[in-house]
Write a protein that holds these residues in place. Structure first.
Motif, mmCIF file in Angstrom:
data_model
loop_
_atom_site.group_PDB
_atom_site.id
_atom_site.type_symbol
_atom_site.label_atom_id
_atom_site.label_comp_id
_atom_site.label_asym_id
_atom_site.label_seq_id
_atom_site.Cartn_x
_atom_site.Cartn_y
_atom_site.Cartn_z
ATOM 1 N N GLU A 127 -3.906 11.033 1.347
ATOM 2 C CA GLU A 127 -4.752 10.257 0.445
ATOM 3 C C GLU A 127 -4.104 10.119 -0.940
ATOM 4 O O GLU A 127 -4.139 9.042 -1.545
ATOM 5 C CB GLU A 127 -6.140 10.894 0.323
ATOM 6 N N GLU A 128 -3.521 11.196 -1.431
ATOM 7 C CA GLU A 128 -2.830 11.126 -2.726
ATOM 8 C C GLU A 128 -1.640 10.181 -2.658
ATOM 9 O O GLU A 128 -1.366 9.431 -3.607
ATOM 10 C CB GLU A 128 -2.394 12.519 -3.171
ATOM 11 N N LEU A 129 -0.923 10.201 -1.535
ATOM 12 C CA LEU A 129 0.209 9.286 -1.364
ATOM 13 C C LEU A 129 -0.254 7.831 -1.358
ATOM 14 O O LEU A 129 0.417 6.962 -1.921
ATOM 15 C CB LEU A 129 0.946 9.579 -0.059
ATOM 16 N N MET A 130 -1.394 7.574 -0.748
ATOM 17 C CA MET A 130 -1.893 6.195 -0.668
ATOM 18 C C MET A 130 -2.189 5.630 -2.062
ATOM 19 O O MET A 130 -2.051 4.427 -2.276
ATOM 20 C CB MET A 130 -3.130 6.112 0.222
ATOM 21 N N THR A 131 -2.573 6.482 -2.989
ATOM 22 C CA THR A 131 -2.863 6.002 -4.347
ATOM 23 C C THR A 131 -1.579 5.718 -5.136
ATOM 24 O O THR A 131 -1.644 5.148 -6.218
ATOM 25 C CB THR A 131 -3.720 7.013 -5.142
ATOM 26 N N GLN A 132 -0.430 6.117 -4.577
ATOM 27 C CA GLN A 132 0.853 5.933 -5.262
ATOM 28 C C GLN A 132 1.783 4.999 -4.493
ATOM 29 O O GLN A 132 3.000 5.087 -4.597
ATOM 30 C CB GLN A 132 1.515 7.294 -5.476
ATOM 31 N N ARG A 133 1.205 4.096 -3.730
ATOM 32 C CA ARG A 133 1.983 3.203 -2.859
ATOM 33 C C ARG A 133 3.095 2.450 -3.602
ATOM 34 O O ARG A 133 4.179 2.225 -3.067
ATOM 35 C CB ARG A 133 1.040 2.226 -2.174
ATOM 36 N N ASP A 134 2.840 2.062 -4.834
ATOM 37 C CA ASP A 134 3.852 1.329 -5.602
ATOM 38 C C ASP A 134 5.084 2.179 -5.904
ATOM 39 O O ASP A 134 6.124 1.642 -6.292
ATOM 40 C CB ASP A 134 3.266 0.821 -6.922
ATOM 41 N N ASN A 135 4.966 3.486 -5.721
ATOM 42 C CA ASN A 135 6.081 4.395 -6.016
ATOM 43 C C ASN A 135 6.813 4.871 -4.765
ATOM 44 O O ASN A 135 7.698 5.712 -4.872
ATOM 45 C CB ASN A 135 5.574 5.609 -6.795
ATOM 46 N N TRP A 136 6.458 4.358 -3.595
ATOM 47 C CA TRP A 136 7.149 4.779 -2.372
ATOM 48 C C TRP A 136 8.562 4.218 -2.351
ATOM 49 O O TRP A 136 8.798 3.073 -2.729
ATOM 50 C CB TRP A 136 6.438 4.272 -1.135
ATOM 51 N N ARG A 137 9.480 5.032 -1.877
ATOM 52 C CA ARG A 137 10.848 4.519 -1.707
ATOM 53 C C ARG A 137 10.874 3.482 -0.587
ATOM 54 O O ARG A 137 11.595 2.494 -0.670
ATOM 55 C CB ARG A 137 11.801 5.671 -1.405
ATOM 56 N N SER A 138 10.112 3.740 0.486
ATOM 57 C CA SER A 138 10.016 2.768 1.584
ATOM 58 C C SER A 138 8.730 3.021 2.365
ATOM 59 O O SER A 138 8.074 4.059 2.201
ATOM 60 C CB SER A 138 11.228 2.860 2.519
ATOM 61 N N GLU A 139 8.417 2.093 3.228
ATOM 62 C CA GLU A 139 7.238 2.216 4.094
ATOM 63 C C GLU A 139 7.428 3.310 5.149
ATOM 64 O O GLU A 139 6.462 3.700 5.807
ATOM 65 C CB GLU A 139 6.951 0.881 4.791
ATOM 66 N N LEU A 140 8.658 3.801 5.318
ATOM 67 C CA LEU A 140 8.884 4.882 6.283
ATOM 68 C C LEU A 140 8.103 6.133 5.921
ATOM 69 O O LEU A 140 7.772 6.937 6.791
ATOM 70 C CB LEU A 140 10.378 5.220 6.376
ATOM 71 N N ILE A 141 7.786 6.307 4.642
ATOM 72 C CA ILE A 141 7.046 7.491 4.205
ATOM 73 C C ILE A 141 5.739 7.609 4.975
ATOM 74 O O ILE A 141 5.464 8.617 5.612
ATOM 75 C CB ILE A 141 6.761 7.430 2.686
ATOM 76 N N ILE A 142 4.931 6.577 4.914
ATOM 77 C CA ILE A 142 3.613 6.663 5.529
ATOM 78 C C ILE A 142 3.707 6.539 7.042
ATOM 79 O O ILE A 142 2.915 7.138 7.766
ATOM 80 C CB ILE A 142 2.635 5.621 4.913
ATOM 81 N N ARG A 143 4.680 5.797 7.527
ATOM 82 C CA ARG A 143 4.843 5.691 8.982
ATOM 83 C C ARG A 143 5.140 7.054 9.594
ATOM 84 O O ARG A 143 4.565 7.423 10.623
ATOM 85 C CB ARG A 143 5.952 4.696 9.311
ATOM 86 N N CYS A 144 6.019 7.815 8.964
ATOM 87 C CA CYS A 144 6.352 9.144 9.476
ATOM 88 C C CYS A 144 5.149 10.090 9.374
ATOM 89 O O CYS A 144 4.862 10.839 10.314
ATOM 90 C CB CYS A 144 7.555 9.719 8.746
ATOM 91 N N ILE A 145 4.445 10.043 8.257
ATOM 92 C CA ILE A 145 3.274 10.912 8.101
ATOM 93 C C ILE A 145 2.206 10.549 9.127
ATOM 94 O O ILE A 145 1.606 11.429 9.761
ATOM 95 C CB ILE A 145 2.740 10.856 6.659
ATOM 96 N N ASP A 146 1.967 9.268 9.325
ATOM 97 C CA ASP A 146 0.954 8.860 10.303
ATOM 98 C C ASP A 146 1.356 9.239 11.721
ATOM 99 O O ASP A 146 0.513 9.646 12.525
ATOM 100 C CB ASP A 146 0.674 7.364 10.193
ATOM 101 N N ASP A 147 2.647 9.124 12.048
ATOM 102 C CA ASP A 147 3.107 9.569 13.366
ATOM 103 C C ASP A 147 2.898 11.071 13.527
ATOM 104 O O ASP A 147 2.469 11.545 14.588
ATOM 105 C CB ASP A 147 4.576 9.209 13.580
#
Length: 148
Positions: free
Chosen positions: A112-132
């Protein structure tokens, strides 16, 4: 056309719903990523994941499984990365460890904290890996076969 994909590793380290993340400088701004980096000569993928996690976070970890193998082409430069993402258990923090150049620091964040910082992600792989990871995907380390 000279196409050379980059082999990278990343590590998902979870503790009570929080994930070990790295704040790093990329093109003059701070971005979030999992501990990740390139494979060095003469090391295994697993060794690279453990090494990169230590170099970027100061945490000694033990690889416990493989989450997946991801193919990603960065829209910013067109470079294709093959990421082998490991699951690891945190063993010991080394607060005095000298982190790699360009690393601002490590922090533990919930999804949830990561979702509030989406503009600061290096890539979409961050959330894809966490969700997997949260979906329960797991493969044994024997999936990674060492060279002969």
């Amino acid at each position: 056309m000279d196409w050379k994909p980059h082999i990278t590793v990343a590590t998902i380290v979870e503790d009570n719903g929080r994930f070990l993340m790295v704040e790093e400088l990329k093109h003059g701004r701070v971005v979030l990523n999992q501990p990740a980096g390139h494979l060095d000569p003469n090391e295994t993928l697993t060794e690279a994941a453990v090494r990169e996690t230590l170099e970027e976070t100061g945490w000694d970890v033990e690889a416990t499984g493989v989450l997946g193998i991801y193919l990603y082409t960065a829209p910013s430069n067109g470079v294709t990365y093959q990421r082998v993402c490991f699951i690891a258990k945190a063993l010991k923090h080394n607060p005095e460890y000298q982190l790699d150049d360009g690393i601002v620091g490590a922090k533990w964040l919930t999804r949830e904290e990561l979702m509030t910082q989406r503009d600061n992600w290096r890539s979409e792989l961050i959330i894809r890996c966490i969700d997997d990871y949260l979906a329960g995907l797991r493969f044994g380390l024997e999936l990674i076969r060492p060279s002969l």
